[in-house]
Design a protein around this motif. Structure first.
Motif, PDB file in Angstrom:
ATOM      1  N   GLN A  12      13.368  33.104 -31.433  1.00  0.00           N
ATOM      2  CA  GLN A  12      13.841  34.483 -31.568  1.00  0.00           C
ATOM      3  C   GLN A  12      14.693  34.620 -32.831  1.00  0.00           C
ATOM      4  OE1 GLN A  12      15.402  36.483 -28.186  1.00  0.00           O
ATOM      5  NE2 GLN A  12      13.947  35.582 -26.751  1.00  0.00           N
ATOM      6  N   GLN A 393      12.940  46.177 -28.700  1.00  0.00           N
ATOM      7  CA  GLN A 393      13.102  45.011 -29.556  1.00  0.00           C
ATOM      8  C   GLN A 393      13.403  45.412 -30.993  1.00  0.00           C
ATOM      9  OE1 GLN A 393       9.744  42.370 -29.608  1.00  0.00           O
ATOM     10  NE2 GLN A 393      10.587  41.091 -31.233  1.00  0.00           N
ATOM     11  N   GLU A 417      13.206  39.866 -26.220  1.00  0.00           N
ATOM     12  CA  GLU A 417      14.035  39.811 -27.424  1.00  0.00           C
ATOM     13  C   GLU A 417      14.779  41.122 -27.660  1.00  0.00           C
ATOM     14  OE1 GLU A 417      12.200  38.031 -30.889  1.00  0.00           O
ATOM     15  OE2 GLU A 417      10.602  37.163 -29.663  1.00  0.00           O
TER      16      GLU A 417
END
Length: 452
Positions: A12, A393, A417
Motif C-alpha cells: 500500500q 481510496q 486502502e
C-alpha cells in the motif's frame, strides 16, 4: 506495464514508476539506480518518494535539511537514534558480539524482565532476528504440539515473508497463494458491522465454522493467529474484550492461540504493554519484532513452557544471530527507556489527545466515515458517503500525499486502502500532536477544495 511487474503490487501507498517523469532529475536518477541495482521487489513509499539522510527523536531529515514529522515508523518506537540505545549498542559492539551458545547473563536478565510483562503463563522466550522468523517458529511449535496443520487467520492478515508465513498472509496477492490448510475468518470490523452485532460472538462462530471445514477436509486444527490490533485489516481496536470468546473456541478444539504483537506490542496501545491484554486474554504464544530493538534486528517467540517442554529436545532450532549480545543490549535499552521515561503512560495520554483531535476534525467532513485508535495507533477511514460507507481510496491517497508534501509521514491500511495508518513514535509530545493535527486539518481543507 503488466500486472505481475506492477511496482506497487502487494504494498500500500507505493510509488508507481509511471510517475517517474514527475520527479526531479536527482530523484529520477536515484529511483532508476535502485531499480537497476536492487530489482523490482524493493518498493518506495508515496507518489512522491522521499529521501532521508539522518533522524533524531520524532523527526527525519532530508538531504537539504528538510524536517519531516515521523508519524509512521514503529521500528524506532522510542525515538530515532535514542541516545541510550545508541550508547548501549556502541558499548556492546566494542566489547563482544557472538552467538547464543555461550553463557551470558545479559540475555537472561533481559528475558526475566520481558517475561514479567506478560502477566503469567508465559515463561520461555526464544529469540530470532525478524518478526517473520518469529511467526514461522511459532507455527512450528503450534503444529508440533497439536499434530495438526490447519491454521486460521483473518481475511486481510499480514504476518511475514518466509514461505510458510507468506502462505498464511492473505494480503500478499494472487501470486502468493494461501496454503490449502489455511482458513480465513472475518476481521472484527465494527464500523461496517450491522447494529447490535456482537463481534466477539461472530468471530468465535467463524472460527468454529473454519475448524469444522478443516475436519470435513481431513485437516487437523493447529491454531489461530491474529495481530491483536488487526493492523492490516484496517486497524480494529474495539470493542475491547472481543477476543475472549475466540480464544475459548480455539482451546475447545485443542488449538494454540498465537498473539502477533509485532505491531501492537511494547506499549503501543497505551494502557497495556501488549495488545492482547486489552482484551483480557492470555495467549499460548506471543510473537514480537520490529520495535523490540529500536531498529536493531531482534524479535522473539514467548511461549507457555509446556509448549516447549517436548519441542525443545526433539526439534532442532538454532538462530546464529537471534538474541546476540548487541541486539539484546538494544532490547534492554528499549525496555529501560519505555519504563524510565514513562512512555506507556505518555502513549495513553497523548494518544487520547490525538484521538479526540482527529474526531473533532472529522466532524467537518462527511468523507471521514470513522476514526478509531488505541494508544498511539490510529486509523481515519474515508468513504464516498456516510450511508453506503463505500471506500474512497482516491481521497485517501491524496491525503497521504498532501501530508507528505507538508512534511508529515503516514501511510494507509485496510483491504481497500481507504484508511490512513497513523502510528507516531511513543515519545510523541502534545506539541508534536498539535503539529500533526494542524497539518492534517490543512491537508483536508486543501484536498477537499481540490488544491492537493
Amino acid at each position: 506495464m503488466s500486472e505481475q511487474f506492477s511496482p506497487t503490487a502487494g504494498m500500500q501507498n507505493g510509488f508507481d514508476l509511471a510517475l517517474l517523469p514527475t520527479l526531479t532529475p536527482h530523484e529520477q536518477a536515484v529511483v532508476e539506480r535502485r531499480q537497476r541495482l536492487l530489482g523490482p521487489s524493493y518498493k518506495l513509499m508515496y507518489q512522491h518518494p522521499v529521501e532521508f539522510v539522518r533522524a533524531e527523536g520524532v523527526y527525519m531529515y532530508g538531504p537539504n535539511g528538510e524536517q519531516y514529522l515521523d508519524c509512521y515508523n514503529n521500528v524506532p518506537s522510542v525515538g530515532h537514534c535514542h541516545p541510550r540505545v545508541v550508547e548501549a549498542v556502541s558499548k556492546q559492539l566494542a566489547t563482544l558480539n557472538t552467538h547464543t551458545r555461550y553463557m551470558d547473563e545479559k540475555i537472561l536478565n533481559y528475558t526475566e524482565q520481558l517475561v514479567e510483562t506478560f502477566g503469567g503463563g508465559i515463561g520461555n522466550v526464544m529469540y530470532t532476528c525478524t518478526g517473520s522468523e518469529a511467526v514461522d517458529l511459532a507455527l512450528r511449535i503450534a503444529k508440533f504440539n497439536t499434530g495438526g496443520t490447519g491454521i486460521i487467520v483473518t481475511d486481510y492478515a499480514y504476518h511475514g515473508i518466509t514461505t510458510t508465513v507468506a502462505a498464511i498472509s492473505t494480503t500478499m496477492g494472487k501470486y502468493v497463494p494461501v496454503d490449502q490448510h489455511v482458513r480465513t475468518v472475518r476481521a472484527p470490523y465494527a464500523y461496517h458491522a450491522e447494529p447490535g452485532l456482537d463481534l466477539g460472538e461472530r468471530l468465535a462462530a467463524d472460527i468454529e465454522a473454519a475448524v469444522a471445514d478443516m475436519q470435513r477436509h481431513g485437516i487437523k486444527f493447529a491454531g489461530f493467529i491474529a495481530d491483536s490490533i488487526f493492523s492490516t485489516d484496517g486497524l480494529l481496536p474495539d470493542p475491547t474484550g472481543f477476543l475472549q470468546k475466540a480464544i475459548e473456541v480455539v482451546h475447545k478444539h485443542g488449538g494454540v492461540y498465537i498473539a502477533d504483537e509485532v505491531q501492537p506490542g511494547f506499549a503501543r496501545t497505551g494502557r497495556n504493554f501488549w495488545g492482547y491484554q486489552r482484551h483480557g486474554i492470555q495467549p499460548d504464544i506471543v510473537v514480537m519484532g520490529k520495535p523490540m530493538g529500536n531498529g536493531l534486528p531482534i524479535a522473539g517467540v514467548a511461549a507457555k513452557p509446556q509448549l516447549l517442554a517436548d519441542f525443545g529436545p526433539k526439534v532442532r532450532y538454532f538462530n546464529t544471530f537471534g538474541g546476540n549480545a548487541v541486539c539484546i543490549s538494544a532490547a534492554q535499552a528499549v525496555l529501560d527507556v519505555i519504563r524510565d521515561e514513562g512512555l506507556q503512560e505518555n502513549c495513553h495520554q497523548v494518544g487520547n489527545y490525538l484521538l479526540d483531535g482527529f474526531k473533532s476534525i472529522a466532524k467537518q467532513y462527511p468523507s471521514i466515515g470513522d476514526v478509531r485508535g488505541a494508544g498511539l495507533y490510529f486509523a481515519v477511514e474515508f468513504v464516498t458517503d456516510p450511508q453506503s460507507k463505500a471506500p474512497d481510496q482516491d481521497l485517501t491517497t491524496k491525503v497521504v500525499g498532501g501530508l507528505r508534501e507538508r512534511k508529515v509521514l503516514i501511510s494507509t491500511t485496510g483491504p481497500h486502502e481507504n484508511s490512513l495508518k497513523i502510528r507516531p513514535l511513543l515519545c510523541f509530545q502534545k506539541a508534536h500532536a498539535d503539529q500533526l493535527l494542524e497539518t492534517f486539518a490543512d491537508t483536508m481543507a486543501a484536498v477537499t477544495a481540490g488544491k492537493a
